[in-house]
Scaffold this active site. Structure first.
Site, PDB file in Angstrom:
ATOM      1  N   TYR A  33      -3.591 -10.013  11.996  1.00  0.00           N
ATOM      2  CA  TYR A  33      -4.913  -9.957  12.616  1.00  0.00           C
ATOM      3  C   TYR A  33      -5.995 -10.310  11.603  1.00  0.00           C
ATOM      4  O   TYR A  33      -5.750 -10.359  10.395  1.00  0.00           O
ATOM      5  CB  TYR A  33      -5.177  -8.573  13.209  1.00  0.00           C
ATOM      6  CG  TYR A  33      -5.484  -7.504  12.174  1.00  0.00           C
ATOM      7  CD1 TYR A  33      -6.800  -7.092  11.945  1.00  0.00           C
ATOM      8  CD2 TYR A  33      -4.475  -6.900  11.429  1.00  0.00           C
ATOM      9  CE1 TYR A  33      -7.089  -6.107  11.005  1.00  0.00           C
ATOM     10  CE2 TYR A  33      -4.752  -5.920  10.491  1.00  0.00           C
ATOM     11  CZ  TYR A  33      -6.067  -5.529  10.282  1.00  0.00           C
ATOM     12  OH  TYR A  33      -6.351  -4.565   9.342  1.00  0.00           O
ATOM     13  N   LYS A 149      -2.039  -9.522   6.087  1.00  0.00           N
ATOM     14  CA  LYS A 149      -2.864  -8.663   6.952  1.00  0.00           C
ATOM     15  C   LYS A 149      -2.135  -8.450   8.284  1.00  0.00           C
ATOM     16  O   LYS A 149      -2.457  -9.056   9.305  1.00  0.00           O
ATOM     17  CB  LYS A 149      -4.250  -9.285   7.166  1.00  0.00           C
ATOM     18  CG  LYS A 149      -5.287  -8.287   7.669  1.00  0.00           C
ATOM     19  CD  LYS A 149      -6.671  -8.910   7.612  1.00  0.00           C
ATOM     20  CE  LYS A 149      -7.743  -7.971   8.165  1.00  0.00           C
ATOM     21  NZ  LYS A 149      -7.931  -6.768   7.322  1.00  0.00           N
ATOM     22  N   GLU A 182      -6.627   0.342  -3.305  1.00  0.00           N
ATOM     23  CA  GLU A 182      -7.705  -0.050  -2.390  1.00  0.00           C
ATOM     24  C   GLU A 182      -7.893   1.055  -1.370  1.00  0.00           C
ATOM     25  O   GLU A 182      -7.208   2.075  -1.387  1.00  0.00           O
ATOM     26  CB  GLU A 182      -7.373  -1.377  -1.705  1.00  0.00           C
ATOM     27  CG  GLU A 182      -6.119  -1.349  -0.849  1.00  0.00           C
ATOM     28  CD  GLU A 182      -5.798  -2.706  -0.244  1.00  0.00           C
ATOM     29  OE1 GLU A 182      -6.703  -3.525  -0.084  1.00  0.00           O
ATOM     30  OE2 GLU A 182      -4.609  -2.930   0.076  1.00  0.00           O
ATOM     31  N   LEU A 207      -5.069  -6.209  -0.523  1.00  0.00           N
ATOM     32  CA  LEU A 207      -5.395  -7.355   0.313  1.00  0.00           C
ATOM     33  C   LEU A 207      -6.519  -8.149  -0.336  1.00  0.00           C
ATOM     34  O   LEU A 207      -7.466  -7.570  -0.888  1.00  0.00           O
ATOM     35  CB  LEU A 207      -5.829  -6.872   1.700  1.00  0.00           C
ATOM     36  CG  LEU A 207      -6.200  -7.958   2.714  1.00  0.00           C
ATOM     37  CD1 LEU A 207      -4.947  -8.705   3.173  1.00  0.00           C
ATOM     38  CD2 LEU A 207      -6.911  -7.343   3.914  1.00  0.00           C
TER      39      LEU A 207
END
Length: 287
Positions: A33, A149, A182, A207
């Site tokens: 996505y 992702k 993250e 990411l």
């Protein structure tokens, strides 16, 4: 909430939007996505987001559901049909509908695509930025390929729920060496006492955020001191500032980590300046 959704070739009422029970996104989280910000009627950094979508699809060996130009057209249409001036547009692509089997289906199974959009409140976002947010640390619990992702977000859900239950708006993953990787849905940054911006390299364990990339462009443009390296949770406690970045938050100051005050307990000047400048460094395309 989105009024109109695009599902596999049709624009439908959001309440009627559905995918097949054997869609592999539902059965296996076998999909990817992207989320783009919509700002003043323009889709922010759509080329970069679609470049990353292309990479994610390639890593999972999923074909594009239609041409890239057609995807861009659908994104614009969904934003327009939902009358979104400021908000988010979401695109999800899965491997498609096939009998439940771990092996990839045959080549004649077409990928599924869903696009939705919703409005958000710029005033509420600015009020949050003026106050800052709290983050809560959480042990890294994800598979190693977080550079893709994917829609397999259960670990992120658990981390963010843990943060919520402990007074935070976001979770920061901590690796086995005690370093911040993250956030549950953001990239993590600190500003050291010496004024250097620090964020973890995107080659390992995080990411490659599109908003992160824009901030890096701003860092270069504004000639700010920058270090791309891991930083520890202890460094975050001792930092002058901290903030997170994502399409859904832009540059959001962090004022507490695990209940400890960061800096003077107020949003930092570097984070607020980067937030102010953010859209001057983005690609803006009319919806």
């Amino acid at each position: 909430m989105s009024r109109i959704a695009y599902v596999n070739g049709q624009y439908v009422r959001h309440g009627d939007a559905a995918v097949h029970v054997e869609d592999r996104g539902y059965q296996f989280a076998d999909g990817v996505y992207e989320v783009c910000e919509v700002w003043q009627g323009k889709i922010v950094d759509m080329p970069r987001h679609l470049d990353r979508l292309s990479r994610s699809l390639g890593e999972l060996q999923i074909d594009w559901p239609m041409s890239r130009n057609a995807v861009e057209f659908v994104l614009r249409q969904v934003v327009r049909r939902n009358l979104v001036k400021n908000g988010l547009v979401y695109i999800q692509v899965t491997r498609g509908v096939a009998k439940r089997d771990h092996f990839f289906p045959s080549d004649d199974v077409a990928p599924s695509i869903v696009v939705t959009a919703k409005s958000t409140s710029p005033a509420a976002a600015e009020a949050q930025a003026e106050k800052g947010i709290s983050v809560v640390s959480y042990p890294e619990n994800r598979w190693p390929r977080v550079d893709i992702k994917t829609v397999a977000l259960l670990p992120n859900v658990l981390a963010k729920q843990h943060a919520k239950e402990n007074g935070g708006k976001e979770a920061w993953y901590i690796d086995t060496e005690g370093n911040v990787t993250e956030g549950g849905s953001t990239n993590a940054w600190i500003v050291t006492k010496d004024g250097a911006l620090v964020t973890r390299p995107a080659e390992n364990g995080i990411l490659r955020g599109i908003t992160r990339a824009v901030v890096l462009d701003l860092v270069k443009r504004e000639d700010l001191t920058f270090e791309e390296r891991p930083f520890s949770l202890q460094e975050a406690f001792e930092a002058k500032e901290a903030f997170v970045t994502a399409a859904s938050t832009l540059v959001m100051p962090v004022t507490r980590v695990d209940g400890r005050i960061v800096g003077n307990g107020h949003p930092g000047s570097v984070a607020l300046r980067l937030r102010e400048l953010f859209h001057t460094a983005t690609d803006l395309q009319t919806a």
